[in-house]
Design an enzyme around this catalytic site. Sequence first.
Site, short mmCIF file in Angstrom:
data_model
loop_
_atom_site.label_atom_id
_atom_site.label_comp_id
_atom_site.label_asym_id
_atom_site.label_seq_id
_atom_site.Cartn_x
_atom_site.Cartn_y
_atom_site.Cartn_z
N HIS A 133 36.04 42.48 48.96
CA HIS A 133 35.29 43.73 49.09
C HIS A 133 33.80 43.45 48.99
O HIS A 133 33.37 42.54 48.29
CB HIS A 133 35.71 44.75 48.02
CG HIS A 133 35.67 44.23 46.61
ND1 HIS A 133 36.67 43.42 46.10
CD2 HIS A 133 34.78 44.37 45.61
CE1 HIS A 133 36.39 43.11 44.84
NE2 HIS A 133 35.23 43.65 44.51
N GLY B 162 32.20 37.35 38.78
CA GLY B 162 32.52 38.67 38.22
C GLY B 162 33.56 39.44 39.00
O GLY B 162 33.68 40.66 38.86
N GLN B 163 34.35 38.75 39.83
CA GLN B 163 35.38 39.45 40.62
C GLN B 163 36.54 39.86 39.72
O GLN B 163 37.07 39.05 38.97
CB GLN B 163 35.89 38.54 41.75
CG GLN B 163 36.84 39.26 42.70
CD GLN B 163 37.22 38.42 43.91
OE1 GLN B 163 36.86 37.24 44.01
NE2 GLN B 163 37.96 39.02 44.84
N HIS C 93 30.37 45.29 47.78
CA HIS C 93 29.74 46.42 47.10
C HIS C 93 28.49 46.82 47.90
O HIS C 93 27.68 45.95 48.25
CB HIS C 93 29.27 46.04 45.69
CG HIS C 93 30.36 45.66 44.75
ND1 HIS C 93 30.81 46.51 43.75
CD2 HIS C 93 31.08 44.51 44.61
CE1 HIS C 93 31.76 45.90 43.05
NE2 HIS C 93 31.93 44.68 43.54
N ASP D 101 33.10 53.67 44.53
CA ASP D 101 33.53 52.92 43.36
C ASP D 101 33.82 53.91 42.23
O ASP D 101 33.08 54.86 42.00
CB ASP D 101 32.45 51.92 42.94
CG ASP D 101 32.99 50.86 41.99
OD1 ASP D 101 33.08 49.68 42.39
OD2 ASP D 101 33.35 51.22 40.84
N ILE D 102 34.91 53.66 41.52
CA ILE D 102 35.35 54.56 40.44
C ILE D 102 34.41 54.49 39.23
O ILE D 102 34.37 55.42 38.42
CB ILE D 102 36.81 54.21 40.04
CG1 ILE D 102 37.54 55.39 39.48
CG2 ILE D 102 36.86 53.01 39.11
CD1 ILE D 102 39.05 55.19 39.35
#
Length: 112
Positions: free
Chosen positions: A98, A91-92, A100, A30-31
């Site tokens: 995906h 919270g998408q 997490h 994750d960035i």
Amino acid sequence: MTDCLFCRIAKGEIPSKIIQQDDRFIAFRDINPQAPVHVLAIPREHIATLNDARSADTIGGLILFARDVAKSEGLAERGYRVVVNTNKDGGQTVFHLHAHVLGGRHLEWPPG
Ligand code: AMP
Ligand code: ZN
């Protein structure tokens, strides 16, 4: 979906730190990590949200793939969390399914 961020990452059109992949799934860092380990596991196939998923094979495969990522990141024994944020209240923010994979610290419960 040519305009989907994660489809573009899956195709290699946008750089990412890929840590694991096979013919169906990809895992990359994750960035904006929220834990010492924060990896996103995605199907190569474009599925917008968990609501849109139809294949038990895809969902089951994604969770097993996320589990294998957690194992290879050394999280299996201490523990980790696999989260699928869905739509607005979930919270998408990226509308390509995906999971997490979060770990490397104690994660509070309940989430905010
Ligand atoms: P969500 O809010 O559940 O939709 O998660 C989307 C995640 O994608 C967030 O944790 C973002 O930090 C992450 N993200 C957004 N753009 C990128 C990118 N280019 N590479 C890696 N992760 C990203
Ligand atoms: Zn996509």
